[in-house]
Design an enzyme around this catalytic site. Structure first.
Site, mmCIF file in Angstrom:
data_model
loop_
_atom_site.group_PDB
_atom_site.id
_atom_site.type_symbol
_atom_site.label_atom_id
_atom_site.label_comp_id
_atom_site.label_asym_id
_atom_site.label_seq_id
_atom_site.Cartn_x
_atom_site.Cartn_y
_atom_site.Cartn_z
ATOM 1 N N SER A 136 -7.932 75.949 50.843
ATOM 2 C CA SER A 136 -7.069 74.771 50.683
ATOM 3 C C SER A 136 -6.617 74.917 48.987
ATOM 4 C CB SER A 136 -7.465 73.439 51.055
ATOM 5 O OG SER A 136 -6.508 72.282 50.492
ATOM 6 N N TYR A 149 -14.326 67.360 52.192
ATOM 7 C CA TYR A 149 -13.488 68.384 52.488
ATOM 8 C C TYR A 149 -12.967 69.260 51.318
ATOM 9 C CZ TYR A 149 -8.734 70.195 53.774
ATOM 10 O OH TYR A 149 -7.630 71.075 54.059
#
Length: 243
Positions: A136, A149
């Site tokens: 990400s 995350y």
């Protein structure tokens, strides 16, 4: 990575980026198998999209082993693994509650490592084999309200670099920006990249750069390049101010 003629197993392919890329790969002439935890949803996708589905919970090592046996037995020519499965949850670090952090690490990081470990011996026997991990933009500049995350995606990035160094096959890291999916309820967020636009640009990059190590759409360079361009502190402040 060639973009046609593959047999691809994509974890976490029942929605969002995973399902959209599965459809694009199918349309390009690949055999695509997706996975997810819900058999009813997999059956629906198979009926509507013609994409085969396999039940898999990447948080469960036994489920990964079972999926490996099912996929490689039915598709011995499997040559591409894409580890898309992941979860993203907001955390308040003042709550002293580890449940969310532990679940996120188990799914995003251990799920990736366990899946790659299970499939690597098979992939090493294939021609044109590829492992594609999914990190990400938040691996490079964290979103503070999703600390675990962001941390797991940073770990996936690091793990992918080591995979690439050790394995004699192509290892690609897909690095999405915020995309309009149900992840963190971003499907209608105007600040996020439209899903179809993201899939279009990703496939185009794969076609234009078959030897790529990272797939970076234009929107993610703001985060991906922040450290190397000495912008990290400013980008972190801007990202978390908006959030």
């Amino acid at each position: 990575m060639r973009t046609t003629g593959n047999t691809i197993f994509l974890t976490g392919g029942t929605s969002g980026i995973g399902l959209e890329l599965a459809r694009r790969f199918r349309d390009l002439g690949n055999t695509v198998i997706i996975s997810g935890r819900r058999k009813d949803l997999l059956d629906k996708i198979t009926a509507e999209d013609g994409i085969e589905g396999v039940e898999l919970d990447v948080a469960d090592p036994a489920s990964i082993t079972a999926a490996y046996e099912t996929v490689t037995t039915k598709h011995p020519n499997l040559n591409v693994l894409i580890t898309m499965a992941g979860i993203m949850q907001v955390e308040d670090l003042r709550d002293h509650d580890l449940a969310t952090a532990e679940q996120t690490i188990t799914t995003n990081l251990l799920g990736t490592i366990r899946t790659v470990t299970a499939f690597t011996p098979h992939l090493l026997q294939q021609q044109d084999a590829v492992i594609m991990t999914v990190s990400s933009g938040l691996a490079f500049v964290p979103l503070a309200m999703t600390p675990t995350y962001s941390a797991t995606k940073a770990a996936v990035h690091s793990y992918t670099q080591s995979l690439r160094h050790q394995l004699p096959l192509q290892v690609i890291e897909l690095v999405p920006p915020a995309v309009q999916t149900t992840l963190l309820n971003q499907e209608n967020d105007e600040r996020a990249m439209p899903l179809a636009e993201y899939a279009d640009e990703t496939i185009q990059l794969l076609q234009n750069h078959p030897d790529a190590e990272e797939i970076l759409v234009n929107r993610v360079h703001f985060l991906r390049d922040a450290e190397r361009e000495n912008r990290h502190d400013q980008v972190f402040a801007a990202l978390n101010s908006v959030a």
